[in-house]
Design a protein around this motif. Structure first.
Motif, PDB file in Angstrom:
ATOM      1  N   ILE A 126      51.412  24.397  42.496  1.00  0.00           N
ATOM      2  CA  ILE A 126      51.626  24.437  43.944  1.00  0.00           C
ATOM      3  C   ILE A 126      52.433  25.674  44.314  1.00  0.00           C
ATOM      4  CG2 ILE A 126      52.695  23.280  45.921  1.00  0.00           C
ATOM      5  CD1 ILE A 126      51.950  20.623  44.572  1.00  0.00           C
ATOM      6  N   ARG A 127      53.463  25.970  43.522  1.00  0.00           N
ATOM      7  CA  ARG A 127      54.233  27.195  43.766  1.00  0.00           C
ATOM      8  C   ARG A 127      53.329  28.419  43.683  1.00  0.00           C
ATOM      9  NH1 ARG A 127      59.089  26.684  39.739  1.00  0.00           N
ATOM     10  NH2 ARG A 127      57.722  25.144  38.827  1.00  0.00           N
ATOM     11  N   GLN A 128      52.382  28.387  42.739  1.00  0.00           N
ATOM     12  CA  GLN A 128      51.463  29.515  42.596  1.00  0.00           C
ATOM     13  C   GLN A 128      50.584  29.665  43.835  1.00  0.00           C
ATOM     14  OE1 GLN A 128      51.544  31.920  40.246  1.00  0.00           O
ATOM     15  NE2 GLN A 128      50.104  32.919  41.641  1.00  0.00           N
ATOM     16  N   THR A 129      50.217  28.555  44.439  1.00  0.00           N
ATOM     17  CA  THR A 129      49.439  28.622  45.683  1.00  0.00           C
ATOM     18  C   THR A 129      50.219  29.360  46.757  1.00  0.00           C
ATOM     19  OG1 THR A 129      48.260  26.580  45.171  1.00  0.00           O
ATOM     20  CG2 THR A 129      48.313  27.257  47.488  1.00  0.00           C
ATOM     21  N   TYR A 130      51.505  29.061  46.889  1.00  0.00           N
ATOM     22  CA  TYR A 130      52.343  29.765  47.864  1.00  0.00           C
ATOM     23  C   TYR A 130      52.492  31.241  47.504  1.00  0.00           C
ATOM     24  CZ  TYR A 130      53.538  25.312  50.023  1.00  0.00           C
ATOM     25  OH  TYR A 130      53.485  24.104  50.675  1.00  0.00           O
ATOM     26  N   ARG A 131      52.581  31.545  46.210  1.00  0.00           N
ATOM     27  CA  ARG A 131      52.635  32.946  45.788  1.00  0.00           C
ATOM     28  C   ARG A 131      51.342  33.663  46.146  1.00  0.00           C
ATOM     29  NH1 ARG A 131      54.582  30.452  40.702  1.00  0.00           N
ATOM     30  NH2 ARG A 131      56.849  30.442  40.837  1.00  0.00           N
ATOM     31  N   ASP A 132      50.236  32.961  45.992  1.00  0.00           N
ATOM     32  CA  ASP A 132      48.945  33.554  46.369  1.00  0.00           C
ATOM     33  C   ASP A 132      48.906  33.856  47.865  1.00  0.00           C
ATOM     34  OD1 ASP A 132      48.151  33.303  43.726  1.00  0.00           O
ATOM     35  OD2 ASP A 132      46.917  31.506  44.088  1.00  0.00           O
ATOM     36  N   TYR A 133      49.421  32.941  48.689  1.00  0.00           N
ATOM     37  CA  TYR A 133      49.502  33.191  50.136  1.00  0.00           C
ATOM     38  C   TYR A 133      50.335  34.445  50.401  1.00  0.00           C
ATOM     39  CZ  TYR A 133      48.009  28.280  50.912  1.00  0.00           C
ATOM     40  OH  TYR A 133      47.344  27.084  50.938  1.00  0.00           O
ATOM     41  N   ALA A 134      51.466  34.560  49.723  1.00  0.00           N
ATOM     42  CA  ALA A 134      52.334  35.727  49.909  1.00  0.00           C
ATOM     43  C   ALA A 134      51.623  37.004  49.477  1.00  0.00           C
ATOM     44  CB  ALA A 134      53.629  35.546  49.126  1.00  0.00           C
ATOM     45  N   ASN A 135      50.898  36.941  48.358  1.00  0.00           N
ATOM     46  CA  ASN A 135      50.156  38.113  47.878  1.00  0.00           C
ATOM     47  C   ASN A 135      49.088  38.555  48.863  1.00  0.00           C
ATOM     48  OD1 ASN A 135      51.038  39.201  45.350  1.00  0.00           O
ATOM     49  ND2 ASN A 135      50.516  37.235  44.421  1.00  0.00           N
ATOM     50  N   ILE A 136      48.555  37.627  49.612  1.00  0.00           N
ATOM     51  CA  ILE A 136      47.548  37.956  50.623  1.00  0.00           C
ATOM     52  C   ILE A 136      48.207  38.536  51.867  1.00  0.00           C
ATOM     53  CG2 ILE A 136      45.868  36.951  52.225  1.00  0.00           C
ATOM     54  CD1 ILE A 136      45.227  34.926  49.924  1.00  0.00           C
ATOM     55  N   ALA A 137      49.353  37.985  52.245  1.00  0.00           N
ATOM     56  CA  ALA A 137      50.014  38.391  53.495  1.00  0.00           C
ATOM     57  C   ALA A 137      50.729  39.732  53.393  1.00  0.00           C
ATOM     58  CB  ALA A 137      51.003  37.312  53.924  1.00  0.00           C
ATOM     59  N   LEU A 138      51.378  40.006  52.285  1.00  0.00           N
ATOM     60  CA  LEU A 138      52.215  41.192  52.199  1.00  0.00           C
ATOM     61  C   LEU A 138      51.469  42.516  52.349  1.00  0.00           C
ATOM     62  CD1 LEU A 138      54.928  40.107  49.652  1.00  0.00           C
ATOM     63  CD2 LEU A 138      55.117  40.395  52.120  1.00  0.00           C
ATOM     64  N   PRO A 139      50.258  42.671  51.841  1.00  0.00           N
ATOM     65  CA  PRO A 139      49.554  43.927  52.095  1.00  0.00           C
ATOM     66  C   PRO A 139      49.288  44.173  53.586  1.00  0.00           C
ATOM     67  CG  PRO A 139      48.578  42.823  50.225  1.00  0.00           C
ATOM     68  CD  PRO A 139      49.555  41.854  50.836  1.00  0.00           C
ATOM     69  N   VAL A 140      49.103  43.119  54.339  1.00  0.00           N
ATOM     70  CA  VAL A 140      48.907  43.259  55.782  1.00  0.00           C
ATOM     71  C   VAL A 140      50.185  43.785  56.427  1.00  0.00           C
ATOM     72  CG1 VAL A 140      48.398  42.025  57.925  1.00  0.00           C
ATOM     73  CG2 VAL A 140      47.156  41.454  55.829  1.00  0.00           C
ATOM     74  N   VAL A 141      51.318  43.211  56.036  1.00  0.00           N
ATOM     75  CA  VAL A 141      52.609  43.668  56.557  1.00  0.00           C
ATOM     76  C   VAL A 141      52.828  45.127  56.158  1.00  0.00           C
ATOM     77  CG1 VAL A 141      55.111  43.337  56.421  1.00  0.00           C
ATOM     78  CG2 VAL A 141      53.591  41.355  56.539  1.00  0.00           C
ATOM     79  N   TYR A 142      52.539  45.455  54.917  1.00  0.00           N
ATOM     80  CA  TYR A 142      52.687  46.829  54.427  1.00  0.00           C
ATOM     81  C   TYR A 142      51.857  47.785  55.280  1.00  0.00           C
ATOM     82  CZ  TYR A 142      52.297  50.915  51.400  1.00  0.00           C
ATOM     83  OH  TYR A 142      52.300  52.200  50.910  1.00  0.00           O
TER      84      TYR A 142
END
Length: 90
Positions: free
Chosen positions: A33-49
């Protein structure tokens, strides 16, 4: 843990805290489950960048009002040096 990994972990924990409203502590949920949240973060951060790396005129104007010597290149250099930059993952 690299700066990028720490950023991913912090964003993952923030997403979890928002979604769970504090019902479960991060360390007590299963790793998958933690990995799922990490995956969400990995998807979101390039957009912020991308948003920060390519400042709009409004962003540049706001920076110049706050500190007149700031240029778009100054902003870009700071973002490039940050953990948001995918090239800083090592």
């Amino acid at each position: 843990m690299t700066g990028h990994e720490k950023l991913i972990e912090a964003v993952a924990q923030a997403i979890h805290a928002y979604r769970s409203t504090g019902s479960q502590e991060w360390d007590k949920i299963p790793d998958f489950i933690r990995q799922t949240y990490r995956d969400y973060a990995n998807i979101a951060l390039p957009v912020v960048y991308d948003v920060l790396r390519n400042p709009t005129n409004e962003m540049i104007d706001a920076a110049n009002r706050a500190r007149p010597s700031v240029t778009s290149r100054t902003i870009q250099a700071a973002i490039e040096a940050s953990p948001l930059n995918p090239e800083n993952q090592a």
